[in-house]
Design an enzyme around this catalytic site. Sequence first.
Site, mmCIF file in Angstrom:
data_model
loop_
_atom_site.group_PDB
_atom_site.id
_atom_site.type_symbol
_atom_site.label_atom_id
_atom_site.label_comp_id
_atom_site.label_asym_id
_atom_site.label_seq_id
_atom_site.Cartn_x
_atom_site.Cartn_y
_atom_site.Cartn_z
ATOM 1 N N GLU A 1 22.479 -26.655 3.503
ATOM 2 C CA GLU A 1 23.727 -26.779 2.767
ATOM 3 C C GLU A 1 23.404 -27.231 1.346
ATOM 4 O OE1 GLU A 1 26.500 -25.848 3.859
ATOM 5 O OE2 GLU A 1 26.327 -25.807 6.047
ATOM 6 N N ASP B 1 35.416 -10.827 15.092
ATOM 7 C CA ASP B 1 35.839 -12.157 14.661
ATOM 8 C C ASP B 1 35.713 -12.288 13.147
ATOM 9 O OD1 ASP B 1 36.788 -14.761 15.038
ATOM 10 O OD2 ASP B 1 34.759 -15.572 15.129
#
Length: 319
Positions: free
Chosen positions: A233, A258
């Site tokens: 991240e 999805d």
Amino acid sequence: MTNSIKPVAVTPPPAAMANANTYSDPNGLAALKKDPNSPAALHAVAQQVDALFLQMMLKSMRDANAAAGEGDSNEMGMYQDMFDKQIALTMSQHQELGLGSLLTRQIAARAAAVGATPAQPDDHAVQRPSAAPPSASPSSTTPTSAAPSATSAPPTSMTQSAEEFIDQVLPSIRTAAEALGLNPLVLLAQAALETGWGKRMARTADGNPSLNLFGIKADDTWVGARAAANTLEYAGGVATQRQAAFRAYGSIEESVNDFANMLKHSPRYRHAAAAGPDAQAYVDGIGRSGYATDPEYAAKLNDILHGSTLRAAVKSIKL
């Protein structure tokens, strides 16, 4: 009386550090270049940086003593310099000063940036999902035109080549792209970026691949299966490794549907969803949306989209 000397157990250093713990060894730093991106090598480089800082401190102390009239002979100064360099390196291996840790994070961030854009599929044998987007609310609906594909069954192992990856995921991606009006190549490139051509995919607790092609995280609203994995991240341009939960699917088709639902129903990705067949407009839209925390995400997606690996793999496929 003679005192007996008991041997002290010494933990052997990692392989990348074995030749870098003596300052006078000319092959020490060269050994770290054999696998520069390994955690052991990065840790050893961090220790070398801390050692250099300690050497500077010790040298400043010696120079201050010399200026005060407490200098030693040239011979003694040489031995003191040798001692200072070795003791600085030894101290750095037992206590971090912080400079090396900062450098390690920066090197890891650059290595991750290079690794996310593969020149060859084999560059991504390490299982480490890319920085993933914030989770969207799950939806039980799927594009109405999506049809089951024979290639959507969970693979027994990770893919070994870009061609194999494309064979497995393209039918579902093509169907979803047609339903959304998007260019299937750009969705294929994004799946390749997120999974390293199928080799960097989170696994479930039972060891099966999660089949999460687009790095979608599992938040508290997700009621399906999960797969935990380490991810990079970015915050302020610096990459930090964290463990996160990712959605897990029963088939490639479920994963693609999805993702297609998220693009279709989330206002955050409206610009990417409205790109139509313009692949570059999709790349620009997904980059501006903040799909991933990586500031170079759009550039990496472009590199794969226009790279030789993707072109060679789809050369014989009619889209």
